[in-house]
Design a protein around this motif. Structure first.
Motif, PDB file in Angstrom:
ATOM      1  N   SER A 147       9.484  -0.088 -12.349  1.00  0.00           N
ATOM      2  CA  SER A 147       9.786   1.346 -12.353  1.00  0.00           C
ATOM      3  C   SER A 147      11.024   1.538 -13.216  1.00  0.00           C
ATOM      4  O   SER A 147      11.721   0.574 -13.536  1.00  0.00           O
ATOM      5  CB  SER A 147      10.015   1.873 -10.938  1.00  0.00           C
ATOM      6  OG  SER A 147      11.282   1.469 -10.463  1.00  0.00           O
TER       7      SER A 147
ATOM      8  N   GLU B  83       0.830  -1.204   0.000  1.00  0.00           N
ATOM      9  CA  GLU B  83       0.000   0.000   0.000  1.00  0.00           C
ATOM     10  C   GLU B  83       0.869   1.261   0.000  1.00  0.00           C
ATOM     11  O   GLU B  83       0.617   2.206  -0.751  1.00  0.00           O
ATOM     12  CB  GLU B  83      -0.920  -0.002   1.220  1.00  0.00           C
ATOM     13  CG  GLU B  83      -1.839   1.184   1.278  1.00  0.00           C
ATOM     14  CD  GLU B  83      -2.753   1.161   2.494  1.00  0.00           C
ATOM     15  OE1 GLU B  83      -3.444   2.185   2.694  1.00  0.00           O
ATOM     16  OE2 GLU B  83      -2.780   0.168   3.240  1.00  0.00           O
TER      17      GLU B  83
ATOM     18  N   VAL C 130       2.610   1.708  -3.503  1.00  0.00           N
ATOM     19  CA  VAL C 130       1.673   2.144  -4.536  1.00  0.00           C
ATOM     20  C   VAL C 130       1.305   3.618  -4.329  1.00  0.00           C
ATOM     21  O   VAL C 130       1.285   4.398  -5.283  1.00  0.00           O
ATOM     22  CB  VAL C 130       0.410   1.253  -4.556  1.00  0.00           C
ATOM     23  CG1 VAL C 130      -0.664   1.829  -5.453  1.00  0.00           C
ATOM     24  CG2 VAL C 130       0.781  -0.163  -4.999  1.00  0.00           C
ATOM     25  N   LYS C 131       1.055   4.021  -3.081  1.00  0.00           N
ATOM     26  CA  LYS C 131       0.741   5.434  -2.801  1.00  0.00           C
ATOM     27  C   LYS C 131       1.918   6.336  -3.159  1.00  0.00           C
ATOM     28  O   LYS C 131       1.742   7.399  -3.725  1.00  0.00           O
ATOM     29  CB  LYS C 131       0.411   5.618  -1.319  1.00  0.00           C
ATOM     30  CG  LYS C 131      -0.974   5.233  -0.936  1.00  0.00           C
ATOM     31  CD  LYS C 131      -1.184   5.525   0.535  1.00  0.00           C
ATOM     32  CE  LYS C 131      -2.509   5.050   1.020  1.00  0.00           C
ATOM     33  NZ  LYS C 131      -2.677   5.265   2.472  1.00  0.00           N
ATOM     34  N   THR C 132       3.119   5.904  -2.826  1.00  0.00           N
ATOM     35  CA  THR C 132       4.312   6.712  -3.065  1.00  0.00           C
ATOM     36  C   THR C 132       4.570   6.889  -4.554  1.00  0.00           C
ATOM     37  O   THR C 132       4.973   7.963  -5.002  1.00  0.00           O
ATOM     38  CB  THR C 132       5.546   6.073  -2.392  1.00  0.00           C
ATOM     39  OG1 THR C 132       5.285   5.946  -0.992  1.00  0.00           O
ATOM     40  CG2 THR C 132       6.789   6.901  -2.589  1.00  0.00           C
ATOM     41  N   MET C 133       4.326   5.833  -5.340  1.00  0.00           N
ATOM     42  CA  MET C 133       4.596   5.903  -6.781  1.00  0.00           C
ATOM     43  C   MET C 133       3.591   6.786  -7.512  1.00  0.00           C
ATOM     44  O   MET C 133       3.901   7.339  -8.566  1.00  0.00           O
ATOM     45  CB  MET C 133       4.634   4.505  -7.382  1.00  0.00           C
ATOM     46  CG  MET C 133       5.814   3.704  -6.864  1.00  0.00           C
ATOM     47  SD  MET C 133       5.952   2.098  -7.625  1.00  0.00           S
ATOM     48  CE  MET C 133       6.818   2.520  -9.120  1.00  0.00           C
ATOM     49  N   ARG C 134       2.375   6.893  -7.013  1.00  0.00           N
ATOM     50  CA  ARG C 134       1.340   7.756  -7.602  1.00  0.00           C
ATOM     51  C   ARG C 134       1.186   7.549  -9.105  1.00  0.00           C
ATOM     52  O   ARG C 134       1.034   8.502  -9.870  1.00  0.00           O
ATOM     53  CB  ARG C 134       1.641   9.215  -7.318  1.00  0.00           C
ATOM     54  CG  ARG C 134       1.624   9.566  -5.870  1.00  0.00           C
ATOM     55  CD  ARG C 134       1.887  11.036  -5.679  1.00  0.00           C
ATOM     56  NE  ARG C 134       2.030  11.301  -4.256  1.00  0.00           N
ATOM     57  CZ  ARG C 134       2.733  12.290  -3.776  1.00  0.00           C
ATOM     58  NH1 ARG C 134       3.353  13.120  -4.576  1.00  0.00           N
ATOM     59  NH2 ARG C 134       2.828  12.467  -2.479  1.00  0.00           N
ATOM     60  N   ALA C 135       1.250   6.338  -9.542  1.00  0.00           N
ATOM     61  CA  ALA C 135       1.151   6.044 -10.977  1.00  0.00           C
ATOM     62  C   ALA C 135      -0.307   5.839 -11.372  1.00  0.00           C
ATOM     63  O   ALA C 135      -1.091   5.280 -10.606  1.00  0.00           O
ATOM     64  CB  ALA C 135       1.947   4.795 -11.301  1.00  0.00           C
ATOM     65  N   GLU C 136      -0.658   6.308 -12.559  1.00  0.00           N
ATOM     66  CA  GLU C 136      -2.004   6.076 -13.070  1.00  0.00           C
ATOM     67  C   GLU C 136      -2.175   4.613 -13.461  1.00  0.00           C
ATOM     68  O   GLU C 136      -3.248   4.045 -13.323  1.00  0.00           O
ATOM     69  CB  GLU C 136      -2.277   6.980 -14.262  1.00  0.00           C
ATOM     70  CG  GLU C 136      -2.397   8.437 -13.878  1.00  0.00           C
ATOM     71  CD  GLU C 136      -2.706   9.311 -15.078  1.00  0.00           C
ATOM     72  OE1 GLU C 136      -3.282   8.808 -16.062  1.00  0.00           O
ATOM     73  OE2 GLU C 136      -2.363  10.498 -15.013  1.00  0.00           O
TER      74      GLU C 136
END
Length: 128
Positions: A112, A79, A82-88
């Motif tokens: 990445s 979690e 995923v939040k840190t990467m902020r990818a669409e």
């Protein structure tokens, strides 16, 4: 120093007790410094923290600690990543590696530009 601060911030977000978070942070930094997940290499990278043998035993105790709920830890870690990467969109990678004749590891990670960021992993005997 920046890496240490970032790792501290990430690990402090996890719902683990303070001592366990400290070992996890050292473990992660040792993996990065050594470029390996093998305990001997990680313990050697942590030598400035104390004797290699002591670091090795400390890492073993962490891995064998029944109070660390690995599924919970992996869920919180995933979690956070995923939040840190902020990818669409994300591309998930799955890798199975034979570490020896008696051990395999399966890793699911997010691709990445700098490589794969692991989200979840499991070790198991071959043929299972």
């Amino acid at each position: 120093m920046i890496l240490y601060q970032v790792m501290s911030e990430l690990v402090n977000e996890l719902s683990l007790e303070c001592r366990i978070r400290r070992v996890l942070k050292d473990f992660a930094l040792g993996i990065i410094a050594s470029g390996s997940c093998q305990l001997e290499a990680v313990a050697s990278a942590l030598a400035p923290r104390g004797k290699v043998e002591s670091q090795y035993r400390r890492l073993q105790r962490f891995l064998g600690n029944e109070r660390v709920e690995m599924a919970q830890l992996q869920a919180e870690w995933a979690e956070m990543v995923v939040k840190t990467m902020r990818a669409e969109q994300v591309a998930l990678l799955v890798d199975e590696t034979a570490l020896s004749d008696h051990l395999k590891a399966m890793v699911v990670g997010i691709w990445s530009a700098g490589g794969c960021v692991p989200l979840a992993w499991r070790c198991y005997p071959p043929h299972t």
